[in-house]
Design a protein around this motif. Structure first.
Motif, PDB file in Angstrom:
ATOM      1  N   CYS A 149     -15.778   5.595  -4.085  1.00  0.00           N
ATOM      2  CA  CYS A 149     -16.465   5.388  -2.811  1.00  0.00           C
ATOM      3  C   CYS A 149     -15.880   6.183  -1.654  1.00  0.00           C
TER       4      CYS A 149
ATOM      5  N   MET B 265     -22.305   1.727  -0.757  1.00  0.00           N
ATOM      6  CA  MET B 265     -23.062   2.791  -1.412  1.00  0.00           C
ATOM      7  C   MET B 265     -23.741   3.688  -0.380  1.00  0.00           C
TER       8      MET B 265
ATOM      9  N   THR C 179     -21.165   6.051   0.716  1.00  0.00           N
ATOM     10  CA  THR C 179     -20.952   7.042  -0.341  1.00  0.00           C
ATOM     11  C   THR C 179     -22.066   8.087  -0.327  1.00  0.00           C
TER      12      THR C 179
ATOM     13  N   MET D 107     -22.183   7.410 -12.231  1.00  0.00           N
ATOM     14  CA  MET D 107     -21.301   6.321 -11.798  1.00  0.00           C
ATOM     15  C   MET D 107     -22.100   5.135 -11.253  1.00  0.00           C
ATOM     16  N   MET D 108     -23.043   5.430 -10.369  1.00  0.00           N
ATOM     17  CA  MET D 108     -23.784   4.367  -9.695  1.00  0.00           C
ATOM     18  C   MET D 108     -24.732   3.633 -10.626  1.00  0.00           C
TER      19      MET D 108
ATOM     20  N   VAL E 229     -17.746   2.910  -9.057  1.00  0.00           N
ATOM     21  CA  VAL E 229     -18.071   4.064  -8.224  1.00  0.00           C
ATOM     22  C   VAL E 229     -16.911   4.463  -7.315  1.00  0.00           C
TER      23      VAL E 229
ATOM     24  N   TYR F 238     -12.502   2.206  -5.090  1.00  0.00           N
ATOM     25  CA  TYR F 238     -13.631   2.084  -6.023  1.00  0.00           C
ATOM     26  C   TYR F 238     -14.326   0.758  -5.783  1.00  0.00           C
TER      27      TYR F 238
ATOM     28  N   PHE G  44     -22.098  11.452  -9.682  1.00  0.00           N
ATOM     29  CA  PHE G  44     -22.150  10.203  -8.917  1.00  0.00           C
ATOM     30  C   PHE G  44     -23.366   9.357  -9.271  1.00  0.00           C
TER      31      PHE G  44
ATOM     32  N   ARG H 149     -26.602  -3.250 -10.000  1.00  0.00           N
ATOM     33  CA  ARG H 149     -26.692  -1.880 -10.528  1.00  0.00           C
ATOM     34  C   ARG H 149     -28.100  -1.592 -11.044  1.00  0.00           C
TER      35      ARG H 149
END
Length: 530
Positions: A315, A450, A453, A306-307, A313, A350, A303, A358
């Protein structure tokens, strides 16, 4: 404080829901080409909207009447408020079950807002809606399969178990086998989902927007794309492509089930059947020869990649969507241990982080891991927290007070996951409720998602290790730092700049090695004191 906001929100919902839901329902009925569907809408939509309105009105009246005249900080008010919370949570639970579909997803989302929504609601939603979802009858499943694939399940598949192995708010999963012998998982959308979708989404959107005004962290982003299983399938393919192209060093350790496109539509998804352990099933994971500690590290790395590197991502990483199996073709170690592979399910939700978001989010986590107060402030401000609430944002992200966030100790962000930790966090949430609400109002919605997540991942780690793994913070520090360096490389490709970045990377390795040594010493000291 939260109760007052909740009352104001439900009062607005009681007035507006019939108007919005009724208007959209009328439009759906008038434009329907199918008389049967139109008749079904006429019969069901008004009832569903009426349920919502009555529930909201009843809850609002209960808060106003029961708390009327009671002093704000009195013991009696606290006792009555607790009782009202419990009654209202039961009413909300009943509404979610009766209306079903996305109402259940809405209730599940409320169950994840542990530090902002009253605990009575959180506990009620978690206990009921996470484990008890509606199940479509086999006749309804046959109807969907015939409509989508042109035949009955026993015609399309050589085997098809009429009893689902899992059921969620939007769909349920059946085990089948293709005519060429491949074992598959068939995800079938609940038959009622699309009949009342327009009216349901309009009223749920009203609920979300109203609650978002009072509870800014309430960002329930379920849209029609979650009802389109082809989008989910494409997300799974894109996810794996990202790992192969952007994170090849761990691509073999993460997997998404293969999609059988010839047997998939927007309402039915056929995938490779995965015989794996659920990520929180520690006993089964150990039986497979896998160490839970290795699973925790892998989940964190997947993860983090991904982030901070992919910007695409998954989620919804709760335990049911993360499976574990031994790495295919992987060999046992001398001690008989095996390396894990993480299998990702349910790719319907997602979020994409744009490049600046990011980059700033990666830089913020780098600063958090290395206790860099200036870097924390700079990147919190860039993400919209402001100079007055940056310390609070750091605390919300890490679930640690500011003095711990900037503590240079290697375990400064560690959570024990015990009752003391939970009590401390709930106390801070109550004490700074207004400031947290203002902070979350300022942040981009994708960052709020986020946060959700991160909460899911913390829950997974806690189920595996009963607390934080310090090595996961080192993994986050490494991946976020690598992402920051890669971003700098894109900005300037001169030789001198490359040399500077090479030195920065070398210093990063030295720093991470020093933290790893400190971690080993800390673990040794704890072991000796047992």
């Amino acid at each position: 404080m939260a109760a007052r906001f909740l009352f104001r929100a439900t009062k607005k919902l009681a007035l507006a829901a019939p108007i919005v839901g009724g208007g959209v329902a009328a439009a759906a009925i008038s434009t329907s080409d199918d008389p049967a569907t139109a008749l079904k809408l006429c019969a069901t939509v008004p009832l569903r909207v009426t349920r919502l309105s009555l529930t909201a009105a009843t809850i609002a009246f209960d808060y106003e009447y029961s708390l009327w005249g009671l002093p704000e900080d009195s013991i009696e008010r606290s006792k009555v408020k607790h009782e009202v919370h419990n009654r209202s949570a039961r009413k909300l639970e009943e509404l979610c079950f009766k209306n079903g579909g996305i109402y259940i997803k809405l209730g599940q989302h409320i169950g994840q807002l542990e530090y902002l929504v009253p605990q009575e609601y959180v506990l009620r939603m978690r206990e009921s809606l996470l484990n008890r979802c509606p199940v479509s009858s086999y006749d309804q499943v046959c109807e969907v399969v015939k409509t989508e694939l042109g035949g009955m399940p026993d015609e399309i598949f050589s085997e098809f178990d009429p009893v689902p192995i899992a059921s969620a708010s939007l769909a349920q999963v059946h085990v089948g086998r293709t005519h060429d012998g491949q074992k598959v998982a068939v995800k079938v959308q609940h038959a009622h989902m699309t009949d009342t979708a327009s009216a349901d989404y309009a009223t749920v959107e009203l609920i979300v927007n109203t609650l978002h005004r009072f509870f800014p962290t309430f960002d329930y982003s379920c849209g029609y794309q979650e009802l389109d299983f082809l989008i989910e399938a494409k997300n799974s393919v894109k996810c794996m492509d990202n790992f192969r192209k952007l994170s090849p060093h761990i691509a073999d350790y993460v997997y998404a089930p293969r999609v059988y496109w010839n047997f998939s539509t927007s309402k039915l998804l056929t995938m490779e059947f995965m015989d794996c352990a659920q990520v929180n099933d520690v006993k089964e994971i150990r039986r497979l020869g896998i160490q839970p500690h290795d699973v925790t590290k892998l989940v964190s790395q997947v993860f983090a990649e991904m982030m901070f590197k992919h910007g695409f991502v998954h989620c919804d990483p709760h335990a049911a969507n993360l499976l574990v199996r031994p790495l295919p073709q992987g060999k046992r170690s001398i001690l008989g241990k095996r390396k894990p592979q993480l299998v990702l399910l349910d790719h319907g939700l997602y979020k994409e982080l744009d490049f600046p978001t990011r980059t700033n989010y990666a830089a913020l986590w780098k600063a958090l891991i290395f206790s860099d107060a200036c870097g924390i402030k700079e990147n919190c401000v860039k993400l919209g927290a402001g100079e007055d609430l940056y310390a609070l944002f750091a605390g919300v992200l890490t679930m640690r007070p500011w003095n711990r966030v900037i503590d240079p100790a290697v375990d400064h962000l560690a959570l024990q996951g015990d009752d003391n930790d939970r009590s401390e966090l709930q106390m801070y949430a109550s004490q700074y409720f207004l400031q947290i609400s203002e902070l979350l109002r300022r942040l981009p919605r994708v960052i709020i998602l986020m946060l959700k997540t991160n909460d899911c991942l913390r829950a997974v780690n806690n189920s595996l290790l009963k607390g934080s793994s310090l090595e996961t913070f080192l993994i986050i520090g490494r991946v976020s730092s690598e992402a920051v360096i890669e971003t700098k490389l894109l900005q300037n490709k001169s030789s001198l700049w490359r040399i500077k970045l090479w030195l920065e990377e070398w210093l990063l390795e030295v720093r991470l090695f020093g933290m790893q040594v400190a971690l080993w010493l800390l673990q040794l000291r704890k072991a000796l004191t047992l």
